[in-house]
Design an enzyme around this catalytic site. Structure first.
Site, short mmCIF file in Angstrom:
data_model
loop_
_atom_site.label_atom_id
_atom_site.label_comp_id
_atom_site.label_asym_id
_atom_site.label_seq_id
_atom_site.Cartn_x
_atom_site.Cartn_y
_atom_site.Cartn_z
N ASP A 53 30.71 47.62 51.15
CA ASP A 53 31.05 46.20 51.03
C ASP A 53 32.09 45.82 52.08
O ASP A 53 33.03 45.08 51.81
CB ASP A 53 31.57 45.88 49.63
CG ASP A 53 31.60 44.37 49.34
OD1 ASP A 53 30.88 43.62 50.05
OD2 ASP A 53 32.33 43.94 48.44
N GLY B 287 37.53 41.62 38.78
CA GLY B 287 38.88 41.70 38.26
C GLY B 287 39.89 40.86 39.01
O GLY B 287 39.54 40.04 39.86
N GLY C 232 45.16 37.14 43.46
CA GLY C 232 43.80 36.61 43.54
C GLY C 232 42.89 37.27 42.54
O GLY C 232 43.31 38.13 41.76
N ALA C 233 41.64 36.83 42.54
CA ALA C 233 40.65 37.37 41.61
C ALA C 233 39.31 37.48 42.32
O ALA C 233 39.00 36.69 43.21
CB ALA C 233 40.52 36.47 40.38
N LYS D 194 45.35 46.26 40.45
CA LYS D 194 44.05 45.66 40.17
C LYS D 194 43.64 45.96 38.75
O LYS D 194 43.64 47.11 38.33
CB LYS D 194 42.99 46.19 41.14
CG LYS D 194 41.61 45.56 40.95
CD LYS D 194 40.67 45.94 42.07
CE LYS D 194 39.35 45.18 41.96
NZ LYS D 194 38.45 45.47 43.08
N GLY E 253 35.01 39.33 41.77
CA GLY E 253 33.92 39.42 40.82
C GLY E 253 34.19 40.37 39.68
O GLY E 253 33.68 40.17 38.58
#
Length: 346
Positions: free
Chosen positions: A201, A72, A67-68, A87, A70
């Protein structure tokens, strides 16, 4: 009437975790296993604090992109024959400083070991020739599934405005399972806070679920070390994070404390128990209402009213998202409450 929301300040100029500003690890081009014909240049030294985690590129084998986000992309890979997640942090063209901050923030948990934290295995600021990557971080492979996917059944869905997949109803999460996952997350937070690290976060998309059904907190790109914040005369407010889970004191530009993670946990726990998205509407309107009018997701769902454990869980959530950070429970007190509630449920 002035807005209660803080103006976005500039980030401080230096994010390296060491006074040694040399690049971390090597090589500048990937070895033959990843890129045919490439040669291995001499490896520069890591900053002293991170010398233990230099990447041995000959042992890296990428398998698939997972996946990707914001800052990387994440890949499933093997490192020294062991499954890992890799990552690559992008050089953000609009805000490269934020990309650098995200990379170094990910390494706040370097050397830390805990069952409910995704472990950093190795890191490097050397990248493949021609790539747009600022650096590479190799992490423990925490699992293929996020808590967000478990809640909403949203695997493979496109990302929404808040940086998460669009929601649809997922499989049923029992109250007992919610409490089990909550205890995993709070144990992870308790450990982080004991190391003076705040995640900043925390949300379902940043919580992985392993094959052993254990929740692991991941994605530390917005994290801060409290001791680092004290070193700067002007406060440092992270630019990242997800606005739906962001504590009101941070939206107002006030200081960072571990209680910001407790607020984010409350929104996450609410999502687990209701299987709903926390807010709907325009982003700026939501931000203003959270700060000025103490807007919170509704606790009127049946799960919070139909049983005594459900009512107690609603009380826990309410205490965790109080407007005043000082009035929220610590991770340690929260762990006691949730353990008691889980025992009561049986």
């Amino acid at each position: 009437m002035p807005s209660p929301l803080a103006l976005r300040p500039y980030l401080r100029s230096e994010f390296s975790p060491s006074v040694d500003a040399r690049p971390c690890s090597s090589p500048s081009e990937l070895p033959a296993k990843l890129l045919l014909g490439a040669t291995l240049p001499r490896a520069p030294r890591l900053p002293r604090r991170l010398a233990w985690c230099s990447i041995d590129w000959e042992q890296v084998c990428l398998l698939q992109r997972l996946g990707a986000g914001g800052f990387g992309s994440v890949y499933k890979a093997t490192y020294r024959g062991v499954p890992v997640a890799i990552k690559q942090v992008n050089k953000c063209t609009k805000n490269r400083l934020a990309s650098r901050r995200s990379f170094w923030a990910e390494l706040n948990v370097a050397r830390l070991r805990h069952d409910n934290i995704v472990r950093v295995v190795a890191a490097s600021t050397r990248t493949p020739a021609g790539s747009n990557s600022l650096g590479t971080i190799i992490m423990e492979f925490g699992g293929n599934v996020t808590l967000h996917q478990v809640i909403y059944g949203a695997a493979g869905h496109p990302e929404g405005d808040a940086g998460e997949p669009h929601c649809r109803t997922g499989g049923q999460l029992s109250l007992g399972k919610c409490l089990k996952y909550s205890l995993d997350v709070v144990n992870g937070l308790l450990f982080l806070h004991s190391q003076s690290i705040v995640h900043l976060d925390l949300k379902p998309a940043n919580i992985l679920i392993s094959e052993q059904d254990v929740c692991k907190i991941s994605d530390f790109g917005c994290s801060e070390k409290l001791e680092d914040l004290l070193c700067f005369q002007t406060p440092s407010y992270p630019l990242g994070g997800t606005y739906t889970h962001r504590a009101p004191e941070l939206l107002k530009g006030e200081g960072v404390t571990p209680k910001a993670d407790i607020y984010s946990f409350a929104i996450t726990l609410w999502q687990m128990t209701t299987k709903q998205a926390p807010y709907s509407g325009e982003r700026q309107h939501i931000l203003y209402a959270v700060v000025a009018y103490d807007l919170r997701p509704s606790l009127s769902a049946a799960v919070f009213e139909d049983s005594l454990p459900g009512q107690r869980l609603g009380d826990v959530i309410q205490r965790c998202w109080r407007p005043s950070a000082a009035q929220r429970p610590s991770a340690r007190l929260l762990l006691v409450d949730l353990t008691s509630l889980k025992a009561e449920l049986g």
